[in-house]
Design a protein around this motif. Structure first.
Motif, mmCIF file in Angstrom:
data_model
loop_
_atom_site.group_PDB
_atom_site.id
_atom_site.type_symbol
_atom_site.label_atom_id
_atom_site.label_comp_id
_atom_site.label_asym_id
_atom_site.label_seq_id
_atom_site.Cartn_x
_atom_site.Cartn_y
_atom_site.Cartn_z
ATOM 1 N N VAL A 65 -10.565 1.457 2.791
ATOM 2 C CA VAL A 65 -11.274 2.468 1.991
ATOM 3 C C VAL A 65 -11.113 2.197 0.487
ATOM 4 O O VAL A 65 -10.035 1.836 0.027
ATOM 5 C CB VAL A 65 -10.743 3.888 2.323
ATOM 6 N N ASN A 66 -12.207 2.359 -0.231
ATOM 7 C CA ASN A 66 -12.167 2.332 -1.691
ATOM 8 C C ASN A 66 -12.663 3.675 -2.192
ATOM 9 O O ASN A 66 -13.640 4.202 -1.662
ATOM 10 C CB ASN A 66 -13.129 1.282 -2.243
ATOM 11 N N LEU A 67 -12.003 4.216 -3.198
ATOM 12 C CA LEU A 67 -12.519 5.425 -3.829
ATOM 13 C C LEU A 67 -13.310 4.978 -5.053
ATOM 14 O O LEU A 67 -12.801 4.241 -5.890
ATOM 15 C CB LEU A 67 -11.372 6.348 -4.258
ATOM 16 N N GLN A 68 -14.571 5.417 -5.112
ATOM 17 C CA GLN A 68 -15.411 4.979 -6.228
ATOM 18 C C GLN A 68 -15.912 6.165 -7.030
ATOM 19 O O GLN A 68 -16.313 7.172 -6.467
ATOM 20 C CB GLN A 68 -16.621 4.184 -5.703
ATOM 21 N N TYR A 69 -15.900 5.996 -8.332
ATOM 22 C CA TYR A 69 -16.430 7.019 -9.232
ATOM 23 C C TYR A 69 -17.858 6.618 -9.587
ATOM 24 O O TYR A 69 -18.102 5.471 -9.946
ATOM 25 C CB TYR A 69 -15.562 7.082 -10.493
ATOM 26 N N GLN A 73 -7.240 1.489 5.637
ATOM 27 C CA GLN A 73 -6.909 0.259 4.915
ATOM 28 C C GLN A 73 -8.099 -0.305 4.165
ATOM 29 O O GLN A 73 -7.937 -0.978 3.160
ATOM 30 C CB GLN A 73 -6.456 -0.814 5.922
ATOM 31 N N MET A 115 0.848 -1.201 0.000
ATOM 32 C CA MET A 115 0.000 0.000 0.000
ATOM 33 C C MET A 115 0.880 1.248 0.000
ATOM 34 O O MET A 115 1.913 1.296 0.644
ATOM 35 C CB MET A 115 -0.885 -0.016 1.242
ATOM 36 N N SER A 116 0.464 2.240 -0.722
ATOM 37 C CA SER A 116 1.229 3.480 -0.800
ATOM 38 C C SER A 116 0.940 4.364 0.401
ATOM 39 O O SER A 116 -0.215 4.660 0.704
ATOM 40 C CB SER A 116 0.859 4.230 -2.078
ATOM 41 N N TYR A 121 -16.294 7.507 -0.941
ATOM 42 C CA TYR A 121 -15.465 6.531 -0.255
ATOM 43 C C TYR A 121 -16.373 5.398 0.198
ATOM 44 O O TYR A 121 -17.357 5.638 0.890
ATOM 45 C CB TYR A 121 -14.812 7.144 0.989
ATOM 46 N N ARG A 153 -3.154 10.617 2.350
ATOM 47 C CA ARG A 153 -4.110 11.540 1.735
ATOM 48 C C ARG A 153 -5.521 11.263 2.247
ATOM 49 O O ARG A 153 -6.253 12.141 2.657
ATOM 50 C CB ARG A 153 -4.026 11.370 0.210
ATOM 51 N N ILE A 154 -5.902 9.979 2.254
ATOM 52 C CA ILE A 154 -7.230 9.580 2.718
ATOM 53 C C ILE A 154 -7.356 9.890 4.211
ATOM 54 O O ILE A 154 -8.363 10.425 4.677
ATOM 55 C CB ILE A 154 -7.466 8.059 2.500
ATOM 56 N N LYS A 182 -17.293 12.117 -1.109
ATOM 57 C CA LYS A 182 -16.048 12.876 -1.163
ATOM 58 C C LYS A 182 -16.269 14.112 -2.023
ATOM 59 O O LYS A 182 -15.754 15.187 -1.760
ATOM 60 C CB LYS A 182 -14.960 11.975 -1.750
ATOM 61 N N GLU A 183 -17.076 13.934 -3.051
ATOM 62 C CA GLU A 183 -17.293 14.999 -4.019
ATOM 63 C C GLU A 183 -18.578 14.652 -4.762
ATOM 64 O O GLU A 183 -18.822 13.489 -5.052
ATOM 65 C CB GLU A 183 -16.099 14.992 -4.989
ATOM 66 N N ILE A 215 -0.648 7.833 -0.572
ATOM 67 C CA ILE A 215 -2.084 7.834 -0.858
ATOM 68 C C ILE A 215 -2.897 7.584 0.412
ATOM 69 O O ILE A 215 -3.894 8.250 0.663
ATOM 70 C CB ILE A 215 -2.422 6.801 -1.959
ATOM 71 N N LEU A 259 -17.545 11.295 -6.404
ATOM 72 C CA LEU A 259 -16.550 10.368 -5.890
ATOM 73 C C LEU A 259 -17.008 10.026 -4.476
ATOM 74 O O LEU A 259 -17.292 10.916 -3.682
ATOM 75 C CB LEU A 259 -15.167 11.027 -5.843
#
Lengths: 225, 644
Positions: B34-38, B32, B1-2, B110, B8-9, B60-61, B5, B108
């Motif tokens: 979390v998924n970012l979904q569009y 750990q 895992m980065s 989470y 950032r979350i 998120k947005e 990133i 977006l």
């Protein structure tokens, strides 16, 4: 005779290439069918930070990547490696990237980082902003390790953005400009993982627009790219 | 895992409740998962009735609507935007979603793995409280400015709940519309109306947009009188254009529209204009039906009830209202206010009926006035389901000699009142703590003397009596009798500080009901073996602590346990967090008890912990935490270690 030659040559290949490369090649035994729905394709959005912009001379400082499957980015499956380089990089680039050779405490050798990266990407479709450069710099590194170039298909979000645009076309396709245009908040710029993450969000937004125009399959997405 | 990133979350989540309550390590564990979904506009994230997904969501947005779908009607309950949490149901219960989440604009979100949160709830009671309270009070968790940094709901949200209620009521009741095509004859339309047994029909075009309306009145005035022939086209008699409203309209809006346009029907359309599909129709009569289970209507009918059976019927209807409130997850403070008003109205009406019966039977009301007191949970304004009666009566002092006559009148009256209340479904008190008992029906001076005795030589029984009594509330009659008695009690307390010590000690008799292994403690023997006694083990310790603390502050008037804690939080800012937690815990306990009671048609006091969902069990367990903290506070403050 020709079948014999073929099998002999592939045997030779298997014997001579390092194990990591053989494993990597094995992942390409099957092509991604053109009619695969986009949601089922594994994309890896990645970015590299380098000592400069000359593919022949400059070297990798870090690699960052995220996996995109079906409009979803799993944070846990993101990728980040810092590379330890023995020489002193050019001062002007340090200012931009803020990565000093020894500052990244978790840094490793370039070879180890590239091996990890190959394992991570597998046969996925590589996505990046002006991805040609990043692929070339990875290829350069692979060559010095005695292997060939990356076999993955790749997609440039810069070109994708042009395809999504309707006239009049804006003349700026830098990541900063596109982030502004698509309302993507910029953080961690000029950090490989940070840029990869921003590029992935941009990619999702571009994909959304293409899908609205009827682009549904992998084949349709790659057409003309 | 980065780490770039995930940082950032992390930086994003840490500013929003409940994540702002977490330690760095705990929040990192959440990240750990979390998924970012569009998400694209009109995309459905989950649909009402769908099985729970293993995620909760945060915008998120963009924006996501929470929609309730009822038959052909849909109504937007809330819109979530940046920082709002939604889809919490899988955390609370393994039940299908109650609302549909539909994307409004490119978003977006989470998606946060439940697995990572569930562990948090176990370790962080505050987060569990936050989730449960918000889940209970609201469909979404707002991240609005007024809310940031706070973990408890305030009154603004309560008002929200009231509005929401009205909206849902209208949605529940509007019927599927009866329609006819524009090329039909009046006769054909009238046949449809007769067949469907309705008083109005909407004339629609091919797109199902409303063109006009025909009502019974049009048929009477224009057809029956021969003014228009019934073979003519419906257009000849329809009223046009139709007055329309959107599906999610409130009762109040419909009423205003009807009055303004002097009409009796409102057509509901998809977007509220005549240029969209017909989705329902509301008549004036429908509005009346909708309001029949409205608290105000129930109270009005209580005031007109003639018999105990009639009172019972009203209380049964109130129970339906309660069920609806609980399932719609309305704030408990609002529910208990409403139920108390209804209970009070029923008690007052019982007293009026009993007084009339006395008169009829030839008993003359003495000149000494009286005051009826509600005690126990009704006295504390927190009786949601019918429990045993607890009441008492005070009458004005009597000249020597007349005492027997006056007392026998009030005893007889009390007997009739308690009988009526019993018919209404409030069962007789097994301990006979009712005004029909001579010890609970006394003159003002006798009551004063009684209190002095109890407080002067506190025995366990005396302490129990006073605890019941300190929660009294005048319901009917001469209120000054009750307030004067309160004044006397406070005076006696200040002379007898030690008495509060006895009360405090009494409040410690039930320690937090957890076993050594932190399981919920169940009854070991008796009728309710292996069941949890939510009243005795969890609610009473809180109610007892609230009582002694509020008495020590000499605050009367506040009877309700969670309001007492709120008042205490105000009076003692340094302990405000504990008191607020205790208030929340009590509300959660009241809710669970009422839900269990409705499920089993009993008082809800005993149930098996296994009947609760995991989240409910965790919440229940977390509600015990303030008990233990309050008890140590009582121990310190009243120096109970030195108390024998």
């Amino acid at each position: 005779m020709s079948w014999f030659f073929k099998s002999w040559s592939s045997n030779k290949k298997n014997r001579e290439y390092p194990a990591f490369w053989r494993e990597y090649l094995a992942r390409f035994d099957q092509k991604i069918p053109k009619n695969t729905p986009i949601e089922e394709v594994r994309f890896v959005v990645f970015d590299t930070e380098t000592t400069g912009l000359n593919v022949k001379e400059d070297q990798i400082l870090s690699i960052g990547a995220v996996e995109v499957i079906g409009s979803n980015i799993a944070i846990q499956n993101s990728f980040e490696r810092f590379v330890h380089q023995s020489f002193t990089p050019i001062a002007s680039n340090i200012e931009i990237h803020e990565i000093l050779p020894d500052a990244a405490s978790e840094s490793q050798s370039e070879e180890a980082a590239i091996k990890d990266f190959l394992e991570y990407i597998g046969n996925s479709v590589l996505v990046g902003h002006h991805v040609g450069f990043d692929v070339a710099i990875v290829n350069q590194s692979l060559q010095s390790m005695g292997t060939f170039k990356l076999k993955n298909k790749s997609l440039d979000t810069g070109l994708l953005a042009k395809r999504v645009q309707v006239p009049p076309y804006p003349d700026k396709y830098a990541l900063d400009d596109l982030c502004d245009q698509y309302g993507i908040e910029q953080h961690d710029r000029h950090n490989a993982a940070g840029d990869a993450y921003l590029t992935a969000i941009l990619f999702l937004k571009l994909l959304g627009r293409l899908r609205k125009r009827g682009v549904q399959t992998y084949g349709e997405l790659m057409k003309g790219m | 895992m980065s780490s770039t990133i995930s940082n950032r979350i992390y930086d994003y989540l840490k500013d929003f409740p409940p994540f702002n309550l977490l330690s760095r390590e705990a929040l990192e564990a959440v990240v750990q998962g979390v998924n970012l979904q569009y998400r694209q506009p009109d995309e459905v994230i989950f649909r009402q009735g769908d099985e729970p997904l293993p995620f909760i969501y945060m915008v998120k947005e963009g924006a996501v609507n929470l929609i309730r779908e009822e038959q052909d009607l849909t109504g937007v309950i809330e819109q979530c935007d940046e920082g709002d949490l939604f889809g919490l149901r899988p955390l609370l219960a393994n039940e299908p979603y109650a609302l549909t989440a539909k994307v409004v604009e490119e978003s977006l979100v989470y998606a946060i793995s439940i697995e990572n949160i569930q562990q948090l709830l176990e370790d962080h009671p505050k987060v569990a409280f936050f989730m449960a309270k918000n889940f209970a009070g609201n469909a979404r968790v707002s991240a609005s400015e007024s809310f940031k940094g706070k973990i408890f709901l305030d009154n603004d949200h309560l008002i929200d709940a009231r509005f929401r209620l009205v909206e849902i009521q209208s949605l529940d009741k509007s019927k599927a519309p009866v329609t006819c095509a524009e090329d039909m004859s009046i006769e054909a339309a009238a046949k449809i109306m007769a067949q469907q047994n309705v008083g109005s029909i909407i004339v629609v075009n091919d797109d199902f947009f409303p063109l006009g309306i025909i009502t019974d009145k049009d048929l009477r005035r224009k057809i029956a009188t021969g003014l228009v022939d019934r073979s003519q086209n419906v257009r000849a008699i329809m009223s046009s254009p139709v007055i329309t409203a959107p599906a999610g309209v409130t009762v109040a809006d419909v009423q205003i529209k009807m009055i303004k346009n002097n009409i009796h029907h409102i057509c509901l359309t998809a977007d509220g204009t005549p240029d969209s599909k017909v989705v329902g129709v509301l008549s004036e009569h429908d509005l009346l039906v909708i309001q029949a289970n409205n608290p105000a209507v129930l109270i009005r009918s209580a005031n007109r009830a003639r018999t105990g059976a009639h009172l019972r019927e009203i209380r049964d209807r109130a129970e339906e209202l309660l069920r609806k409130y609980l399932y719609q997850e309305v704030a408990i403070s609002f529910i208990s206010d409403i139920m108390t008003e209804i209970n009070d109205a029923l008690i007052r009406r019982s007293i009026e009926l009993a007084l009339a019966q006395m008169e009829e039977e030839g008993y003359h009301k003495p000149q000494q006035d009286f005051c009826w007191l509600a005690m126990g949970s009704e006295g504390r304004e927190e009786q949601l389901l019918r429990t045993d009666q607890d009441n008492a009566l005070i009458y004005e002092d009597v000249a020597e000699g007349d005492e027997d006559m006056v007392k026998s009148y009030y005893l007889k009256l009390s007997e009739k009142i308690t009988h009526l209340l019993n018919e209404c479904g409030f069962e007789y008190c097994p301990g006979d703590m009712m005004a029909s008992n001579p010890n609970w029906c006394m003159s003002f001076s006798d009551w004063k003397a009684q209190f002095s005795t109890w407080m002067g030589a506190p025995s366990p029984k005396a302490v129990m009596m006073t605890t019941i009594f300190f929660d009294y509330r005048p319901i009917y009659g001469k209120e000054s009798l009750a307030t004067d008695l309160t004044a006397h009690i406070f005076e006696a307390i200040s002379e007898q500080e030690v008495f509060l010590g006895f009360l405090a000690k009494d409040a410690l008799k039930n320690p937090p009901p957890l076993t050594f292994f932190r399981n919920i403690m169940v009854e070991r023997s008796g009728e309710h073996k292996n069941e949890f006694d939510i009243k005795g083990r969890a609610m009473m310790p809180l109610a007892d602590a609230a009582r002694v603390l509020i008495l020590s502050k000499k605050v009367g008037q506040v009877n309700n346990t969670f309001k007492r804690f709120e008042k205490l939080a105000e009076l003692e800012p340094k302990n405000s967090e504990l008191y607020e937690q205790a208030a929340d815990a009590y509300e959660i306990l009241m809710r669970y008890r009422a839900l269990q009671g409705l499920k089993h048609s009993d008082s809800g006091r005993y149930f098996k912990p296994s009947e609760l969902s995991k989240m409910e069990r965790i919440n229940l367990r977390n509600s015990f935490q303030p008990i233990s903290e309050l008890q140590s506070l009582l121990n310190m403050r009243f120096q109970l270690a030195y108390f024998s």
